[in-house]
Design a protein around this motif. Structure first.
Motif, PDB file in Angstrom:
ATOM      1  N   LEU A 257       0.838  -1.192   0.000  1.00  0.00           N
ATOM      2  CA  LEU A 257       0.000   0.000   0.000  1.00  0.00           C
ATOM      3  C   LEU A 257       0.882   1.253   0.000  1.00  0.00           C
ATOM      4  CD1 LEU A 257      -2.998   0.404  -0.025  1.00  0.00           C
ATOM      5  CD2 LEU A 257      -3.005   0.222   2.464  1.00  0.00           C
ATOM      6  N   ALA A 258       2.044   1.148   0.625  1.00  0.00           N
ATOM      7  CA  ALA A 258       2.941   2.300   0.726  1.00  0.00           C
ATOM      8  C   ALA A 258       3.749   2.504  -0.557  1.00  0.00           C
ATOM      9  CB  ALA A 258       3.888   2.105   1.911  1.00  0.00           C
ATOM     10  N   ASN A 259       3.867   1.458  -1.358  1.00  0.00           N
ATOM     11  CA  ASN A 259       4.675   1.545  -2.574  1.00  0.00           C
ATOM     12  C   ASN A 259       4.007   0.732  -3.680  1.00  0.00           C
ATOM     13  OD1 ASN A 259       6.517   1.439  -4.615  1.00  0.00           O
ATOM     14  ND2 ASN A 259       8.276   0.907  -3.337  1.00  0.00           N
ATOM     15  N   HIS A 260       3.178   1.428  -4.473  1.00  0.00           N
ATOM     16  CA  HIS A 260       2.527   0.684  -5.554  1.00  0.00           C
ATOM     17  C   HIS A 260       2.866   1.244  -6.928  1.00  0.00           C
ATOM     18  CE1 HIS A 260      -1.155   3.327  -4.884  1.00  0.00           C
ATOM     19  NE2 HIS A 260      -0.684   3.268  -3.662  1.00  0.00           N
ATOM     20  N   THR A 261       4.095   1.684  -7.085  1.00  0.00           N
ATOM     21  CA  THR A 261       4.526   2.220  -8.381  1.00  0.00           C
ATOM     22  C   THR A 261       4.481   1.147  -9.483  1.00  0.00           C
ATOM     23  OG1 THR A 261       6.783   1.765  -7.742  1.00  0.00           O
ATOM     24  CG2 THR A 261       6.054   4.026  -7.446  1.00  0.00           C
ATOM     25  N   ILE A 262       4.560  -0.114  -9.100  1.00  0.00           N
ATOM     26  CA  ILE A 262       4.547  -1.182 -10.121  1.00  0.00           C
ATOM     27  C   ILE A 262       3.212  -1.267 -10.858  1.00  0.00           C
ATOM     28  CG2 ILE A 262       6.314  -2.631  -9.067  1.00  0.00           C
ATOM     29  CD1 ILE A 262       3.078  -4.099  -8.738  1.00  0.00           C
ATOM     30  N   GLU A 263       2.189  -0.596 -10.307  1.00  0.00           N
ATOM     31  CA  GLU A 263       0.883  -0.639 -10.987  1.00  0.00           C
ATOM     32  C   GLU A 263       0.921   0.064 -12.339  1.00  0.00           C
ATOM     33  OE1 GLU A 263      -1.901   0.877  -8.131  1.00  0.00           O
ATOM     34  OE2 GLU A 263      -1.909  -1.008  -7.007  1.00  0.00           O
ATOM     35  N   ALA A 264       1.898   0.946 -12.531  1.00  0.00           N
ATOM     36  CA  ALA A 264       1.962   1.698 -13.791  1.00  0.00           C
ATOM     37  C   ALA A 264       2.400   0.817 -14.962  1.00  0.00           C
ATOM     38  CB  ALA A 264       2.912   2.883 -13.641  1.00  0.00           C
ATOM     39  N   GLU A 265       3.464   0.027 -14.771  1.00  0.00           N
ATOM     40  CA  GLU A 265       3.994  -0.737 -15.908  1.00  0.00           C
ATOM     41  C   GLU A 265       4.186  -2.224 -15.629  1.00  0.00           C
ATOM     42  OE1 GLU A 265       7.497   1.065 -17.565  1.00  0.00           O
ATOM     43  OE2 GLU A 265       6.504   3.004 -17.763  1.00  0.00           O
ATOM     44  N   VAL A 266       4.799  -2.523 -14.475  1.00  0.00           N
ATOM     45  CA  VAL A 266       5.163  -3.926 -14.220  1.00  0.00           C
ATOM     46  C   VAL A 266       3.931  -4.819 -14.085  1.00  0.00           C
ATOM     47  CG1 VAL A 266       6.411  -5.512 -12.695  1.00  0.00           C
ATOM     48  CG2 VAL A 266       7.331  -3.233 -13.128  1.00  0.00           C
ATOM     49  N   LEU A 267       2.943  -4.372 -13.311  1.00  0.00           N
ATOM     50  CA  LEU A 267       1.753  -5.209 -13.135  1.00  0.00           C
ATOM     51  C   LEU A 267       0.984  -5.403 -14.446  1.00  0.00           C
ATOM     52  CD1 LEU A 267      -0.067  -6.906 -11.331  1.00  0.00           C
ATOM     53  CD2 LEU A 267      -1.216  -4.803 -10.602  1.00  0.00           C
ATOM     54  N   PRO A 268       0.717  -4.317 -15.212  1.00  0.00           N
ATOM     55  CA  PRO A 268       0.034  -4.537 -16.500  1.00  0.00           C
ATOM     56  C   PRO A 268       0.808  -5.501 -17.414  1.00  0.00           C
ATOM     57  CG  PRO A 268       0.067  -2.192 -15.962  1.00  0.00           C
ATOM     58  CD  PRO A 268       0.901  -2.879 -14.925  1.00  0.00           C
ATOM     59  N   TYR A 269       2.138  -5.416 -17.392  1.00  0.00           N
ATOM     60  CA  TYR A 269       2.964  -6.330 -18.198  1.00  0.00           C
ATOM     61  C   TYR A 269       2.733  -7.771 -17.734  1.00  0.00           C
ATOM     62  CZ  TYR A 269       7.213  -8.449 -20.190  1.00  0.00           C
ATOM     63  OH  TYR A 269       8.103  -9.250 -20.865  1.00  0.00           O
ATOM     64  N   CYS A 270       2.788  -7.986 -16.416  1.00  0.00           N
ATOM     65  CA  CYS A 270       2.612  -9.351 -15.880  1.00  0.00           C
ATOM     66  C   CYS A 270       1.227  -9.893 -16.224  1.00  0.00           C
ATOM     67  CB  CYS A 270       2.820  -9.363 -14.360  1.00  0.00           C
ATOM     68  SG  CYS A 270       4.556  -9.173 -13.894  1.00  0.00           S
ATOM     69  N   VAL A 271       0.221  -9.031 -16.134  1.00  0.00           N
ATOM     70  CA  VAL A 271      -1.150  -9.463 -16.439  1.00  0.00           C
ATOM     71  C   VAL A 271      -1.242  -9.851 -17.921  1.00  0.00           C
ATOM     72  CG1 VAL A 271      -3.555  -8.646 -16.638  1.00  0.00           C
ATOM     73  CG2 VAL A 271      -2.205  -8.123 -14.574  1.00  0.00           C
ATOM     74  N   ARG A 272      -0.716  -8.980 -18.771  1.00  0.00           N
ATOM     75  CA  ARG A 272      -0.803  -9.208 -20.225  1.00  0.00           C
ATOM     76  C   ARG A 272      -0.043 -10.472 -20.640  1.00  0.00           C
ATOM     77  NH1 ARG A 272       1.543  -4.699 -21.819  1.00  0.00           N
ATOM     78  NH2 ARG A 272       3.461  -5.653 -22.563  1.00  0.00           N
ATOM     79  N   GLU A 273       1.150 -10.646 -20.064  1.00  0.00           N
ATOM     80  CA  GLU A 273       2.030 -11.749 -20.480  1.00  0.00           C
ATOM     81  C   GLU A 273       1.855 -13.004 -19.621  1.00  0.00           C
ATOM     82  OE1 GLU A 273       3.718 -11.431 -23.259  1.00  0.00           O
ATOM     83  OE2 GLU A 273       3.136  -9.323 -23.484  1.00  0.00           O
ATOM     84  N   LYS A 274       0.969 -12.918 -18.641  1.00  0.00           N
ATOM     85  CA  LYS A 274       0.676 -14.048 -17.743  1.00  0.00           C
ATOM     86  C   LYS A 274       1.914 -14.515 -16.952  1.00  0.00           C
ATOM     87  CE  LYS A 274      -3.685 -15.774 -19.343  1.00  0.00           C
ATOM     88  NZ  LYS A 274      -4.073 -14.433 -19.692  1.00  0.00           N
TER      89      LYS A 274
END
Ligand code: NAP
Length: 266
Positions: free
Chosen positions: A172-189
């Motif tokens: 909750l204190a650090n969710h910068t990965i929501e911008a690029e890393v998480l969408p990448y992981c979701v897209r690429e599984k």
């Protein structure tokens, strides 16, 4: 316990696993025994994904994990990491053998590159990782602290296997990965393994919606772990040796909130 697919492997891992950073450092045999007991209790509670690294306590974290899983190896999914200074082929091979020995196992479930190292060609590291898979010494290959571009480079260097996960800071204190890393992981599984999900214990209780805590009868840590893992691509590896905290963490995803409620949290 809720389970999630690791990458596209078909393998199921628990949404809440256990971290071990700091374990292996102890001032007495009692303290070491407590760390082993805590991991065993966590396994009983369903947190069968255990994350460690050759770097943690100079290998002693892996030894504690090895002792905790003795007699129950097949019931646990062990993830460990090779250090960034060990990414040349010969070093990867040596590091893996040493981790296997400390863990007391013949096979690591998930072997992760702990941090990228631009000084060593990722092709060389990935070729070594693939050989370890062929030799039956590791089952899956993962990365940690990799950007999407670095992850793509690592994936492109593989010929027979896939990168199944990226372990990265997410709280909750650090969710910068929501911008690029998480969408990448979701897209690429790829599975995103959230580390330091409780912000290393610095939990800002006041910032959480009290009404939701009361509605679900949960603790702040449970709310945060539930929020961190609201996306199906994410699993989290909180670390604790406190038995009450272990119980809390293990049951943190027993219920899921509505989308509008997740939005009230952050
Ligand atoms: P964390 O899990 O966010 O926080 C650990 C702290 O939270 C401990 O001080 C613990 O204290 C406290 N805690 C745990 N459960 C709690 C609960 N239910 N209520 C209140 N406090 C609670 O931090 P972390 O250890 O940095 O991250 C988790 C794991 O991620 C590590 O152990 C390691 O395996 C991995 N990691 C990986 C990297 C990487 O570069 N890949 C970097 C850092 C961490 P008590 O023991 O008192 O419960």
């Amino acid at each position: 316990m809720e389970y999630r697919e690791l990458g596209r492997t078909g393998e199921k891992v628990p949404t809440i696993g256990m971290g071990t950073w700091g374990m292996g450092s102890y001032s007495s045999s009692d303290e070491r025994a407590h760390q082993v007991q805590a991991l065993r209790r966590g396994i009983e509670l369903g947190m069968t994904l255990i994350d460690t690294a050759e770097m943690y306590a100079s290998g002693r974290s892996e030894e504690v994990v090895g002792e905790a899983v003795r007699g129950n190896r097949s019931g646990v999914f062990i993830a460990t990491k090779v250090s960034p200074e060990h990414l040349l082929r010969a070093d990867v091979m040596k590091a893996c053998e040493a981790s296997l020995r400390r863990l007391g196992t013949s096979c690591i479930d998930l072997y992760q590159v702990h941090w990228p190292n631009r000084a060593i060609p990722i092709k060389e590291t990935m070729a070594a990782m693939e050989d370890l898979v062929s030799q039956g010494k590791i089952r899956y290959i993962g990365v940690s602290n990799f950007s999407p571009a670095e992850t793509t480079e690592a994936r492109d260097a593989l010929t027979k296997n896939e990168i199944v996960s990226n372990q990265i800071v997410y709280s909750l204190a650090n969710h910068t990965i929501e911008a690029e890393v998480l969408p990448y992981c979701v897209r690429e599984k790829l599975t995103l393994i959230a580390y330091s999900p409780l912000n290393q214990g610095k939990i800002d209780t006041q910032a959480l919606p009290k009404a939701l805590l009361l509605k679900y009868g949960i603790t702040p840590a449970q709310m945060i772990l539930n929020w961190v893992t609201r996306n199906k691509q994410v699993v989290a590896i909180p670390k604790t040796t406190n038995l009450a905290h272990l119980e809390e963490n293990a049951s943190s995803v027993a219920v899921r909130f509505d989308e509008s409620e997740y939005q009230q949290i952050a």
